[in-house]
Design an enzyme around this catalytic site. Sequence first.
Site, PDB file in Angstrom:
ATOM      1  N   ASN A 221       0.856  -1.046   0.036  1.00 13.05           N
ATOM      2  CA  ASN A 221      -0.141  -0.054  -0.069  1.00 13.05           C
ATOM      3  C   ASN A 221       1.048   1.269  -0.052  1.00 13.05           C
ATOM      4  O   ASN A 221       1.529   1.490   0.872  1.00 13.05           O
ATOM      5  CB  ASN A 221      -0.896   0.044   1.165  1.00 13.05           C
ATOM      6  CG  ASN A 221      -1.719   1.229   1.603  1.00 13.05           C
ATOM      7  OD1 ASN A 221      -1.883   2.136   0.439  1.00 13.05           O
ATOM      8  ND2 ASN A 221      -2.429   1.400   2.618  1.00 13.05           N
TER       9      ASN A 221
ATOM     10  N   LYS B 198       0.063   4.382  -0.098  1.00 18.27           N
ATOM     11  CA  LYS B 198      -0.536   5.634   0.570  1.00 18.27           C
ATOM     12  C   LYS B 198      -0.177   6.697  -0.364  1.00 18.27           C
ATOM     13  O   LYS B 198      -0.217   6.427  -1.745  1.00 18.27           O
ATOM     14  CB  LYS B 198       0.015   5.439   1.854  1.00 18.27           C
ATOM     15  CG  LYS B 198      -0.011   4.266   2.704  1.00 18.27           C
ATOM     16  CD  LYS B 198      -0.149   4.430   4.311  1.00 18.27           C
ATOM     17  CE  LYS B 198      -0.365   3.218   4.868  1.00 18.27           C
ATOM     18  NZ  LYS B 198      -0.384   3.261   6.275  1.00 18.27           N
TER      19      LYS B 198
ATOM     20  N   HIS C 204      -9.887   1.281   4.575  1.00 15.70           N
ATOM     21  CA  HIS C 204      -8.524   1.459   5.284  1.00 15.70           C
ATOM     22  C   HIS C 204      -8.858   2.024   6.565  1.00 15.70           C
ATOM     23  O   HIS C 204      -9.429   3.378   6.306  1.00 15.70           O
ATOM     24  CB  HIS C 204      -7.480   1.900   4.431  1.00 15.70           C
ATOM     25  CG  HIS C 204      -5.990   1.775   5.211  1.00 15.70           C
ATOM     26  ND1 HIS C 204      -5.643   2.812   5.887  1.00 15.70           N
ATOM     27  CD2 HIS C 204      -5.097   0.886   4.792  1.00 15.70           C
ATOM     28  CE1 HIS C 204      -4.297   2.458   6.440  1.00 15.70           C
ATOM     29  NE2 HIS C 204      -4.228   1.287   5.717  1.00 15.70           N
TER      30      HIS C 204
ATOM     31  N   GLU D  30      -7.036   4.595   7.661  1.00 14.20           N
ATOM     32  CA  GLU D  30      -7.074   6.131   7.318  1.00 14.20           C
ATOM     33  C   GLU D  30      -8.078   6.746   6.582  1.00 14.20           C
ATOM     34  O   GLU D  30      -8.402   7.936   6.625  1.00 14.20           O
ATOM     35  CB  GLU D  30      -5.672   6.255   6.481  1.00 14.20           C
ATOM     36  CG  GLU D  30      -4.579   6.011   7.539  1.00 14.20           C
ATOM     37  CD  GLU D  30      -3.167   5.457   6.806  1.00 14.20           C
ATOM     38  OE1 GLU D  30      -2.955   5.630   5.572  1.00 14.20           O
ATOM     39  OE2 GLU D  30      -2.323   4.904   7.605  1.00 14.20           O
TER      40      GLU D  30
ATOM     41  N   GLU E  50      -6.196  -5.563  10.059  1.00 17.04           N
ATOM     42  CA  GLU E  50      -4.912  -4.471  10.520  1.00 17.04           C
ATOM     43  C   GLU E  50      -5.438  -3.753  11.790  1.00 17.04           C
ATOM     44  O   GLU E  50      -6.256  -2.815  11.644  1.00 17.04           O
ATOM     45  CB  GLU E  50      -5.087  -3.369   9.269  1.00 17.04           C
ATOM     46  CG  GLU E  50      -4.363  -3.881   7.961  1.00 17.04           C
ATOM     47  CD  GLU E  50      -3.711  -2.910   7.205  1.00 17.04           C
ATOM     48  OE1 GLU E  50      -2.774  -2.933   6.824  1.00 17.04           O
ATOM     49  OE2 GLU E  50      -4.590  -1.869   6.930  1.00 17.04           O
TER      50      GLU E  50
ATOM     51  N   GLY F 193       1.824   1.717  11.272  1.00 13.24           N
ATOM     52  CA  GLY F 193       2.717   2.885  11.204  1.00 13.24           C
ATOM     53  C   GLY F 193       3.385   2.859  12.623  1.00 13.24           C
ATOM     54  O   GLY F 193       3.975   4.130  12.686  1.00 13.24           O
TER      55      GLY F 193
ATOM     56  N   SER G 201       2.718  -2.643  10.536  1.00 11.23           N
ATOM     57  CA  SER G 201       4.103  -2.620  11.118  1.00 11.23           C
ATOM     58  C   SER G 201       4.897  -3.985  10.690  1.00 11.23           C
ATOM     59  O   SER G 201       5.758  -4.393  11.203  1.00 11.23           O
ATOM     60  CB  SER G 201       4.220  -2.359  12.509  1.00 11.23           C
ATOM     61  OG  SER G 201       3.681  -0.925  12.616  1.00 11.23           O
TER      62      SER G 201
ATOM     63  N   GLY H 256       2.575  -1.310   4.474  1.00 11.94           N
ATOM     64  CA  GLY H 256       2.569  -0.205   4.006  1.00 11.94           C
ATOM     65  C   GLY H 256       3.986   0.498   3.949  1.00 11.94           C
ATOM     66  O   GLY H 256       4.619   0.330   2.967  1.00 11.94           O
ATOM     67  N   GLY H 257       4.634   1.126   5.087  1.00  7.78           N
ATOM     68  CA  GLY H 257       5.824   1.837   5.058  1.00  7.78           C
ATOM     69  C   GLY H 257       7.006   1.036   4.216  1.00  7.78           C
ATOM     70  O   GLY H 257       7.625   1.408   3.687  1.00  7.78           O
TER      71      GLY H 257
HETATM   72  P1  PGA Z   1       2.393  -0.109   8.014  1.00  5.63           P
HETATM   73  O1  PGA Z   1       1.028   0.318   7.051  1.00  5.63           O
HETATM   74  O2  PGA Z   1       2.930  -1.214   7.335  1.00  5.63           O
HETATM   75  O3  PGA Z   1       3.199   1.089   7.518  1.00  5.63           O
HETATM   76  O4  PGA Z   1       2.078  -0.103   9.400  1.00  5.63           O
HETATM   77  C1  PGA Z   1      -0.053  -0.860   7.028  1.00  5.63           C
HETATM   78  C2  PGA Z   1      -1.267  -0.133   6.182  1.00  5.63           C
HETATM   79  O5  PGA Z   1      -1.567   0.929   6.571  1.00  5.63           O
HETATM   80  O6  PGA Z   1      -1.933  -0.803   5.391  1.00  5.63           O
END
Ligand code: PGA
Length: 246
Positions: free
Chosen positions: A8, A10, A93, A95, A165, A171, A211, A232-233
Amino acid sequence: MKKFVVGNFKMNTTPSQFSSYLDEFLPRIKDCKTNIIFCLPATHFHVASLRLSATNIKFGAQNISSEKCGACTGEISNEMVKDCGADYTLIGHSETRRKFKETPESINQKIIRALEVNLKVILCIGETKYERTTKKTKLSLKRQLDTALKGLYENELRNIMIAYEPIWAIGTGKTPTPKEIEDTVKDIKDIITDNFTVRAAEKMNVLYGGSITESNCSQFSKIKGVSGLLVGGACLNAKSFANICK
Ligand code: PGA
């Protein structure tokens, strides 16, 4: 069974930076058997469709509108995403739930819109830290799933996977233990059984996200019932993401 790894992006990178990213990423995953999916900003779709069409890698959106078309300035519809060559969309998601004030009903509507045009759905659900510490995780996930999947037929579930999640793990560098994830994935499958059938629950792919890094990914991908990872990151670094996929 082949596992899924979803990256992802973002709101990161420009389309040209994504193209350079692929220059580094694609040679690294040549013999990789994982199902890889990039969830991208819509600005990156043209690069994705040009560069990924000759590969097994799929791409998708991070969100779609709950409306078909019309007066929705700033939104992108199911048909627009599909017409760009995308196969998937994330929905719900944490967010987008928070920033765009999505409701359980609008998430249900978005899933219906996605399925209408044969976009596969990666439905994100997760509990808050408070819900986890007060032992309300299953109840919270049940509420999210009951409304999100309302009115769907069992055969439509084959185009849906669930990304578990925990909101507090996104994050933050914090994660549940493998045992907590295993138990929660079982809870998710039990909720699907209650709403549909045992068969539907068995077939449902459930991913873990929150994470994930190159160093912790293998312990999460091996958890019983987990069909893959949502990253994500750590997907923003081509070398790291290629290693996670491998
Ligand atoms: P993260 O994000 O791996 O940076 O924790 C996961 C996500 O938001 O799908």
